[in-house]
Enzyme design. Structure first.
Site, mmCIF file in Angstrom:
data_model
loop_
_atom_site.group_PDB
_atom_site.id
_atom_site.type_symbol
_atom_site.label_atom_id
_atom_site.label_comp_id
_atom_site.label_asym_id
_atom_site.label_seq_id
_atom_site.Cartn_x
_atom_site.Cartn_y
_atom_site.Cartn_z
ATOM 1 N N ASP A 189 -6.008 6.843 3.037
ATOM 2 C CA ASP A 189 -5.905 7.495 4.135
ATOM 3 C C ASP A 189 -4.174 8.011 4.048
ATOM 4 O O ASP A 189 -3.403 7.521 4.825
ATOM 5 C CB ASP A 189 -6.009 6.666 5.461
ATOM 6 C CG ASP A 189 -4.912 5.582 5.637
ATOM 7 O OD1 ASP A 189 -4.641 5.259 6.780
ATOM 8 O OD2 ASP A 189 -4.616 4.870 4.548
ATOM 9 N N ASP B 196 -0.448 5.196 0.305
ATOM 10 C CA ASP B 196 -1.252 5.493 -0.657
ATOM 11 C C ASP B 196 -1.271 6.517 -1.466
ATOM 12 O O ASP B 196 -1.538 6.702 -2.686
ATOM 13 C CB ASP B 196 -2.647 6.103 0.682
ATOM 14 C CG ASP B 196 -2.842 5.402 1.810
ATOM 15 O OD1 ASP B 196 -1.838 5.193 2.702
ATOM 16 O OD2 ASP B 196 -3.836 4.856 1.858
ATOM 17 N N ASN C 140 -3.773 6.880 8.946
ATOM 18 C CA ASN C 140 -2.194 6.813 9.367
ATOM 19 C C ASN C 140 -2.092 8.410 10.177
ATOM 20 O O ASN C 140 -1.213 8.249 11.104
ATOM 21 C CB ASN C 140 -1.622 6.989 7.878
ATOM 22 C CG ASN C 140 -1.450 5.772 7.164
ATOM 23 O OD1 ASN C 140 -1.150 4.673 7.800
ATOM 24 N ND2 ASN C 140 -1.757 5.610 6.078
ATOM 25 N N THR D 227 -7.682 1.746 0.680
ATOM 26 C CA THR D 227 -6.330 1.457 0.935
ATOM 27 C C THR D 227 -5.990 1.979 2.450
ATOM 28 O O THR D 227 -5.295 2.223 3.056
ATOM 29 C CB THR D 227 -5.412 2.288 0.165
ATOM 30 O OG1 THR D 227 -5.578 3.645 -0.006
ATOM 31 C CG2 THR D 227 -5.429 1.550 -1.157
ATOM 32 N N PHE E 35 -3.317 -2.809 10.295
ATOM 33 C CA PHE E 35 -3.755 -1.478 10.748
ATOM 34 C C PHE E 35 -5.187 -1.149 10.415
ATOM 35 O O PHE E 35 -5.857 -0.618 11.283
ATOM 36 C CB PHE E 35 -2.674 -0.599 10.581
ATOM 37 C CG PHE E 35 -3.218 0.862 10.804
ATOM 38 C CD1 PHE E 35 -3.810 1.620 9.735
ATOM 39 C CD2 PHE E 35 -3.099 1.498 11.978
ATOM 40 C CE1 PHE E 35 -4.143 2.963 10.004
ATOM 41 C CE2 PHE E 35 -3.463 2.820 12.226
ATOM 42 C CZ PHE E 35 -4.142 3.524 11.261
ATOM 43 N N ASN E 36 -5.505 -1.318 8.840
ATOM 44 C CA ASN E 36 -6.566 -0.920 8.561
ATOM 45 C C ASN E 36 -7.705 -1.339 9.086
ATOM 46 O O ASN E 36 -8.771 -0.688 9.256
ATOM 47 C CB ASN E 36 -6.684 -1.056 7.005
ATOM 48 C CG ASN E 36 -5.682 -0.067 6.172
ATOM 49 O OD1 ASN E 36 -5.475 0.995 6.747
ATOM 50 N ND2 ASN E 36 -5.304 -0.706 5.199
ATOM 51 N N HIS F 74 2.416 -1.431 0.719
ATOM 52 C CA HIS F 74 1.050 -1.967 1.119
ATOM 53 C C HIS F 74 0.335 -1.622 -0.142
ATOM 54 O O HIS F 74 -0.312 -2.304 -0.829
ATOM 55 C CB HIS F 74 0.478 -1.616 2.406
ATOM 56 C CG HIS F 74 1.558 -2.218 3.505
ATOM 57 N ND1 HIS F 74 1.667 -3.141 3.942
ATOM 58 C CD2 HIS F 74 2.101 -1.329 4.350
ATOM 59 C CE1 HIS F 74 2.326 -3.429 4.927
ATOM 60 N NE2 HIS F 74 2.772 -2.233 5.331
ATOM 61 N N ASP F 75 -0.267 -0.340 -0.135
ATOM 62 C CA ASP F 75 -1.397 -0.042 -0.935
ATOM 63 C C ASP F 75 -1.054 0.085 -2.416
ATOM 64 O O ASP F 75 -2.192 -0.168 -3.156
ATOM 65 C CB ASP F 75 -1.904 1.728 -0.672
ATOM 66 C CG ASP F 75 -1.975 1.674 1.040
ATOM 67 O OD1 ASP F 75 -1.981 2.529 1.740
ATOM 68 O OD2 ASP F 75 -2.574 0.590 1.358
HETATM 69 O O1 RIB Z 1 -1.259 -2.209 7.436
HETATM 70 C C1 RIB Z 1 -0.912 -1.245 6.512
HETATM 71 C C2 RIB Z 1 -1.938 -0.303 6.047
HETATM 72 O O2 RIB Z 1 -1.973 0.665 6.981
HETATM 73 C C3 RIB Z 1 -1.600 0.414 4.754
HETATM 74 O O3 RIB Z 1 -2.881 0.942 4.269
HETATM 75 C C4 RIB Z 1 -1.004 1.838 5.269
HETATM 76 O O4 RIB Z 1 -1.171 2.942 4.543
HETATM 77 C C5 RIB Z 1 -1.780 1.959 6.772
HETATM 78 O O5 RIB Z 1 -2.955 2.555 6.322
HETATM 79 CA CA CA Z 2 -3.357 3.468 3.671
#
Ligand code: RIB
Ligand code: CA
Length: 326
Positions: free
Chosen positions: A14, A19, A44, A129, A170-171, A244-245
């Site tokens: 996303d 990403d 996102n 991701t 979040f994901n 993160h990703d």
């Molecule tokens: O919490 C981090 C995740 O949430 C990452 O994948 C970032 O791109 C958002 O999608």
């Molecule tokens: Ca992401």
């Protein structure tokens, strides 16, 4: 030279800045990763932006041949929540890349996932991701695809604290039902959560190191990464912005940089404050069989050396040199 055939991979994402970096890592190593396609969901930012951003990443990498598939614009059950504050209105704060010349594939991402996984001669690795909606819907529609998945490596969840809420990352928060489908699918999900990704923070020195590479791809990334550098410092007391990703791609390219443990994970699909929490039974108190390889440690220097080397390789690759950089 690599001794193995390139890893057949599908990335579900996303984009979002992190990403976007993950896509550029994959495309920097075609001798290691055979990217069969990119599937995109809302996350996102809305699907229109996430799908365009995936195209922009491929064009910046000089890879207009990559097939990008738009998928589910929203979660299975819940309303989508966006992270506009983190990554900006378009999802790519700090840059204004040209409108992509390449187009999205007309096939829906879920159809691509099912068609590809049902016909592939070799098992395929899935890297995810973003919210897990596309993958979960594909599994519900055609559970047999699970037999042809080599490994699922997911950025999501956390052993300890959340980020979008005190409880959830979040994901998994965005689509708890989708995460539940994966963790009850019978596959062991390699899970890289916030406990690991919060160890991977950018620094001004590293940005300077990237700019010194003197290639447009690295420079575009530093503009983006500088733009959201302070967000994580302000909100999580970290020393930089969190990558993160990219951790998922780092894991695929060199799993020895990471430490993991096989444990049971359950996703909170309630509608209360625990929504989307990954209940990771790290000390195996519940006696339930492990359904995940949960990563909790990373060799930070090793990761950044890997990432820098991948981005440096764009210095001698043909790619779309200019991006309209702000
Ligand atoms: O919490 C981090 C995740 O949430 C990452 O994948 C970032 O791109 C958002 O999608
Ligand atoms: Ca992401």
């Amino acid at each position: 030279m690599p001794t193995h055939a390139p890893l057949p991979l599908i990335l579900d994402c996303d984009p979002g800045i992190d990403d976007f970096v993950a896509i550029l890592m994959i495309l920097a190593a075609p001798e290691r990763i055979n990217l069969l396609g990119i599937t995109v969901s809302g996350g996102n930012v809305p699907l229109h932006h996430t799908s365009q951003n995936a195209l922009k990443a491929c064009e910046l990498a000089g890879r207009p041949d990559v097939k990008v598939y738009a998928g589910c614009p929203r979660p299975i059950l819940r309303e989508l929540v966006y992270e506009v504050e983190v990554y900006g209105e378009t999802g790519l704060k700090g840059v204004d890349l040209p409108t992509p010349q390449m187009s999205l594939q007309s096939t829906h991402a879920v159809d691509f996932l099912i068609d590809t996984l049902m016909t592939t001669p070799k098992k395929i690795t899935l890297a995810t991701t973003g919210p897990l909606t596309n993958i979960a819907v594909a599994i519900v529609r055609e559970p047999r695809i699970l037999d042809n998945i080599e490994q699922i490596v997911t950025m999501g969840g956390s052993i300890e604290l959340g980020n979008i809420t005190p409880a959830a990352e979040f994901n998994f928060y965005a689509d708890p039902e989708a995460a539940h489908v994966l963790y009850t699918s019978g596959k062991k999900i390699t899970t890289i959560g916030l406990d690991t990704t919060h160890q991977l923070v950018t620094s001004l020195d590293w940005f300077d190191r990237l700019d010194a590479l003197d290639n447009p791809v690295a420079h575009t990334l530093t503009l983006m990464l500088r733009a959201f550098y302070e967000y994580d410092m302000k909100h999580f007391g970290l020393t930089g912005g969190v990558l993160h990703d990219p951790s998922v791609i780092g894991y695929l390219l060199n799993p020895l940089l990471f430490k993991e443990k096989d444990v049971h994970v359950e996703i909170d699909t309630s509608f209360g404050i625990g929504r989307g929490r990954s209940i990771i039974d790290w000390w195996r108190k519940r006696g339930l069989p492990a359904n995940a390889h949960v990563v909790n440690e990373v060799d930070v220097k090793g990761f950044f050396d890997l990432l820098t080397d991948l981005l440096a390789s764009y210095g001698n690759k043909k790619q779309k040199a200019e991006g309209a950089l702000t």
